[in-house]
Design a protein around this motif. Sequence first.
Motif, short mmCIF file in Angstrom:
data_model
loop_
_atom_site.label_atom_id
_atom_site.label_comp_id
_atom_site.label_asym_id
_atom_site.label_seq_id
_atom_site.Cartn_x
_atom_site.Cartn_y
_atom_site.Cartn_z
N HIS A 50 0.72 -1.11 0.07
CA HIS A 50 -0.16 0.15 -0.07
C HIS A 50 1.02 1.42 0.05
O HIS A 50 0.47 2.24 0.36
CB HIS A 50 -0.80 -0.04 1.27
CG HIS A 50 -2.00 -0.97 1.19
ND1 HIS A 50 -3.20 -0.78 0.27
CD2 HIS A 50 -2.11 -2.38 1.71
CE1 HIS A 50 -3.88 -2.04 0.43
NE2 HIS A 50 -3.22 -2.92 1.25
N VAL A 51 2.11 1.28 -0.52
CA VAL A 51 2.94 2.34 -0.61
C VAL A 51 2.27 3.29 -1.72
O VAL A 51 1.91 2.71 -2.79
CB VAL A 51 4.08 1.97 -1.10
CG1 VAL A 51 5.06 3.34 -1.58
CG2 VAL A 51 5.00 1.39 0.01
N GLY A 52 2.05 4.57 -1.34
CA GLY A 52 1.43 5.27 -2.34
C GLY A 52 -0.27 5.48 -2.37
O GLY A 52 -0.75 5.93 -3.16
N PHE A 74 -1.03 5.16 -5.92
CA PHE A 74 -0.98 5.95 -6.74
C PHE A 74 0.31 7.09 -6.68
O PHE A 74 0.94 7.32 -7.85
CB PHE A 74 -2.28 6.83 -6.75
CG PHE A 74 -3.40 6.40 -7.72
CD1 PHE A 74 -3.78 7.08 -8.57
CD2 PHE A 74 -4.04 5.34 -7.46
CE1 PHE A 74 -5.12 6.96 -9.32
CE2 PHE A 74 -5.13 4.81 -8.45
CZ PHE A 74 -5.57 5.77 -9.15
N GLY A 75 0.62 7.28 -5.51
CA GLY A 75 1.61 8.03 -5.36
C GLY A 75 1.73 8.95 -4.16
O GLY A 75 1.12 8.42 -3.20
N HIS A 76 2.39 10.18 -3.95
CA HIS A 76 2.60 10.80 -2.80
C HIS A 76 1.37 12.10 -2.74
O HIS A 76 1.19 12.61 -1.65
CB HIS A 76 3.77 11.56 -2.45
CG HIS A 76 4.24 11.76 -1.22
ND1 HIS A 76 4.12 11.21 -0.22
CD2 HIS A 76 4.44 13.20 -0.58
CE1 HIS A 76 4.52 11.65 0.98
NE2 HIS A 76 4.62 12.80 0.61
N MET A 96 0.62 5.39 -10.57
CA MET A 96 1.65 4.27 -10.89
C MET A 96 2.75 4.32 -9.70
O MET A 96 3.94 4.51 -10.18
CB MET A 96 1.92 4.20 -12.28
CG MET A 96 1.17 3.36 -12.89
SD MET A 96 1.20 1.68 -12.74
CE MET A 96 -0.26 1.24 -14.10
N SER A 97 2.59 4.27 -8.46
CA SER A 97 3.57 4.53 -7.31
C SER A 97 4.89 3.52 -7.62
O SER A 97 4.88 2.51 -7.88
CB SER A 97 3.12 4.05 -6.01
OG SER A 97 3.79 4.46 -5.03
N SER A 98 5.89 4.28 -7.35
CA SER A 98 7.28 3.58 -7.50
C SER A 98 7.52 2.79 -6.05
O SER A 98 6.80 3.45 -4.89
CB SER A 98 8.47 4.43 -7.94
OG SER A 98 8.62 5.40 -7.07
N THR A 104 4.75 7.69 -11.07
CA THR A 104 5.60 7.59 -12.25
C THR A 104 5.00 8.11 -13.37
O THR A 104 5.77 8.29 -14.41
CB THR A 104 6.29 6.26 -12.46
OG1 THR A 104 5.33 5.42 -12.61
CG2 THR A 104 7.09 5.71 -11.22
N LYS A 105 3.73 8.21 -13.39
CA LYS A 105 2.86 8.59 -14.51
C LYS A 105 1.81 9.52 -14.07
O LYS A 105 1.76 9.91 -12.90
CB LYS A 105 2.27 7.43 -15.26
CG LYS A 105 2.85 6.46 -15.80
CD LYS A 105 2.33 5.33 -16.41
CE LYS A 105 3.30 4.31 -17.05
NZ LYS A 105 3.66 4.97 -18.19
N VAL A 106 1.08 10.31 -14.93
CA VAL A 106 -0.04 11.09 -14.71
C VAL A 106 -1.32 10.44 -15.20
O VAL A 106 -1.33 10.04 -16.29
CB VAL A 106 0.13 12.27 -15.50
CG1 VAL A 106 -1.21 13.33 -15.04
CG2 VAL A 106 1.24 13.14 -14.83
N GLY A 107 -2.31 10.25 -14.12
CA GLY A 107 -3.63 9.62 -14.40
C GLY A 107 -4.66 10.67 -14.50
O GLY A 107 -4.69 11.49 -13.57
N ARG A 108 -5.82 10.27 -15.41
CA ARG A 108 -6.83 11.26 -15.20
C ARG A 108 -8.16 10.01 -15.20
O ARG A 108 -8.17 9.11 -15.94
CB ARG A 108 -7.19 11.97 -16.69
CG ARG A 108 -8.39 12.59 -16.76
CD ARG A 108 -8.57 13.47 -17.96
NE ARG A 108 -9.88 14.07 -18.39
CZ ARG A 108 -10.83 13.68 -18.89
NH1 ARG A 108 -10.75 12.55 -19.40
NH2 ARG A 108 -11.90 14.41 -19.04
#
Length: 288
Positions: A50-52, A74-76, A96-98, A104-108
């Motif tokens: 569950h990081v991100g 997803f990310g931070h 797309m959490s690393s 690492t990407k942009v999502g809509r």
Amino acid sequence: MRFDLGGAGGNPVWKKSLHANWVMQSFAYDSVHQHIYFAQTNSQNSDPDHVGDLWITKTDTTGRQLGSMALHNFGHGVSIAVEPYNGSVYLWTEWMSSGSGFGTKVGRFAFQDGAVLEKTSGAIQDRTPSIGDAMVNPQPSIDPGTDRLLVRYKTGADQPRIVVFKLSDARAGRLSSSYRLAERALPSRGAWGSDNPFQGFAAYGRYVYLLEGRANGPSYLSVIDLNGVGQSTVIDRAQTTAGQSLPGREPQGMAIWTHSSGPRLAFGFHSNTDGVREASVFYKSQFV
């Protein structure tokens, strides 16, 4: 015309609790419906699966909760953009959490109250620019005054850049080099960044505004000119004492709020009162 960083403003959201008691990281306005969408991260999460993870909390413009949505891996949540379109409200976030917890990407994707969205969901549209540069930690923002998408990203540890597209092109996935309107290197973070972490950005017209600072330390508003040439430089910077009484005060997030009285440059702070995590929002409304 740019915002006066030292000018008058207001404080429409003060020490409001958000969903799940997670840490506010950023926010953006749906100025059509006069709502705010806050992105929150769990700073105490150590589960590698569950990081991100993020929570999105929807509120009115005073911070009263109206709904929420969970985003897994997803990310931070460094920056979020909100796009009312065709009867729905679309969110643009890092995605797309690393392993570091950053996207690492942009999502809509469309906001849905009560929904849980996995990073592999087909409901997410990949809207990551493909302009030749490596997109490290891309972070989206929308300028509602010009209908443009801006993406801040890094090409190295200390090489932040920004690229700009028409929102109509970005919405359709036209994010290649031939569609970009502008691209600039942002001021080098260097020693400044070590002492004053980057905490968010927003754009209105030709100017980009940056929020920088650390927890329990000074916080700064800065501005750069997108129409400049070469390495961009800070053309104005002001320390803000907004919310200086907040316990555990840390700057978190910037956005443009289109209000009936005129545009506002909004910026936020996270605080912690006896374990209750809170969000506060301030704004500047005067121009120079």
